[in-house]
Write a protein that holds these residues in place. Structure first.
Motif, PDB file in Angstrom:
ATOM      1  N   ILE A 123     -10.663  62.723   8.588  1.00 57.01           N
ATOM      2  CA  ILE A 123     -12.021  62.185   8.682  1.00 57.01           C
ATOM      3  C   ILE A 123     -13.016  63.116   8.002  1.00 57.01           C
ATOM      4  O   ILE A 123     -13.860  62.693   7.213  1.00 57.01           O
ATOM      5  CB  ILE A 123     -12.416  61.962  10.161  1.00 57.01           C
ATOM      6  N   ILE A 124     -12.907  64.406   8.284  1.00 54.58           N
ATOM      7  CA  ILE A 124     -13.863  65.374   7.747  1.00 54.58           C
ATOM      8  C   ILE A 124     -13.716  65.540   6.243  1.00 54.58           C
ATOM      9  O   ILE A 124     -14.704  65.682   5.523  1.00 54.58           O
ATOM     10  CB  ILE A 124     -13.705  66.726   8.467  1.00 54.58           C
ATOM     11  N   LEU A 125     -12.490  65.497   5.734  1.00 50.56           N
ATOM     12  CA  LEU A 125     -12.266  65.697   4.307  1.00 50.56           C
ATOM     13  C   LEU A 125     -12.460  64.429   3.486  1.00 50.56           C
ATOM     14  O   LEU A 125     -12.474  64.496   2.260  1.00 50.56           O
ATOM     15  CB  LEU A 125     -10.862  66.268   4.077  1.00 50.56           C
ATOM     16  N   SER A 126     -12.635  63.303   4.130  1.00 53.88           N
ATOM     17  CA  SER A 126     -12.846  62.042   3.423  1.00 53.88           C
ATOM     18  C   SER A 126     -14.215  62.038   2.747  1.00 53.88           C
ATOM     19  O   SER A 126     -15.182  62.578   3.275  1.00 53.88           O
ATOM     20  CB  SER A 126     -12.757  60.878   4.415  1.00 53.88           C
ATOM     21  N   ARG A 127     -14.303  61.415   1.584  1.00 60.71           N
ATOM     22  CA  ARG A 127     -15.587  61.341   0.873  1.00 60.71           C
ATOM     23  C   ARG A 127     -16.622  60.548   1.669  1.00 60.71           C
ATOM     24  O   ARG A 127     -17.789  60.885   1.684  1.00 60.71           O
ATOM     25  CB  ARG A 127     -15.399  60.697  -0.485  1.00 60.71           C
ATOM     26  N   GLU A 128     -16.195  59.480   2.321  1.00 66.08           N
ATOM     27  CA  GLU A 128     -17.121  58.633   3.055  1.00 66.08           C
ATOM     28  C   GLU A 128     -17.416  59.174   4.453  1.00 66.08           C
ATOM     29  O   GLU A 128     -18.392  58.797   5.064  1.00 66.08           O
ATOM     30  CB  GLU A 128     -16.556  57.209   3.219  1.00 66.08           C
ATOM     31  N   MET A 129     -16.581  60.039   4.978  1.00 68.66           N
ATOM     32  CA  MET A 129     -16.638  60.564   6.338  1.00 68.66           C
ATOM     33  C   MET A 129     -16.895  59.437   7.341  1.00 68.66           C
ATOM     34  O   MET A 129     -17.980  59.247   7.844  1.00 68.66           O
ATOM     35  CB  MET A 129     -17.707  61.646   6.468  1.00 68.66           C
ATOM     36  N   PRO A 130     -15.862  58.666   7.641  1.00 71.99           N
ATOM     37  CA  PRO A 130     -16.020  57.496   8.509  1.00 71.99           C
ATOM     38  C   PRO A 130     -16.201  57.859   9.986  1.00 71.99           C
ATOM     39  O   PRO A 130     -15.331  57.652  10.814  1.00 71.99           O
ATOM     40  CB  PRO A 130     -14.705  56.743   8.289  1.00 71.99           C
TER      41      PRO A 130
END
Length: 184
Positions: free
Chosen positions: A83-90
């Motif tokens: 979640i934290i490393l995702s570009r969108e941070m869902p």
């Protein structure tokens, strides 16, 4: 006496494992002395009881529950990192009231602490048979979130208390959230 002995053994084992000093008798003696002092202080404060040293649970929590909880902690760490490393941070931060179906206060505390140990969730309040949980990204309902963990804690309770036959089946569930989104 049983609780004092259990607490002393737990303190000594933790000290030995965390210090790593298995070959120096002087340091081992200081470690044991510090454990004796901690036990003496705890006894003087009257906090050596079944909550502080739950000897009545036996080794069942360590053999059955702790390995499962460690696996869940690792899986949750991976999920939080994703979640934290995702570009969108869902992120779907919200509060959800989760039913604690355990019969004893100790069982409910173990349940709430297990939720807090799992990355991405924090038990904010334990009141009666409800645990208010803040989640980083809660996508499941309160029942889905706690079914397996709650049942495992109930099994620990059943192992030491003959009066506990099974978990409560009909808790009161009320969901609230801070972001305007309900848990789905």
């Amino acid at each position: 006496m049983k609780y004092a002995l259990t607490l002393f053994v737990a303190l000594t084992a933790n000290w030995l494992l965390w210090s790593g000093h298995f070959d120096n008798p002087f340091l081992i003696g200081l470690g044991i002395a510090s454990c004796v002092i901690c036990l003496w202080l705890s006894s003087r404060m009257n906090i050596v009881d079944e909550e502080g040293a739950p000897a009545h649970l036996g080794v069942r929590p360590f053999l059955m529950y702790a390995p499962w909880l460690a696996k869940e902690i690792v899986l949750s760490n991976i999920n939080v990192a994703r979640i934290i490393l995702s570009r969108e941070m869902p992120l779907r931060r919200n509060l959800i009231s989760v039913p604690a179906r355990q019969k004893s206060e100790l069982g409910r505390v173990i349940f709430a602490n297990s939720i807090t140990l799992t990355p991405g969730t924090v038990s904010v309040r334990l009141e009666g048979n409800q645990v208010l949980v803040h989640g980083l990204s809660l996508s499941e309902s309160s029942d889905e979130m706690t079914d397996e963990m709650g049942e495992r804690v109930c099994r620990i309770e059943r192992g030491y208390d003959d009066a506990v036959d099974e978990c409560d089946d009909e808790p009161i569930v009320s969901d609230s959230n801070t972001s305007g989104q309900g848990a789905s």
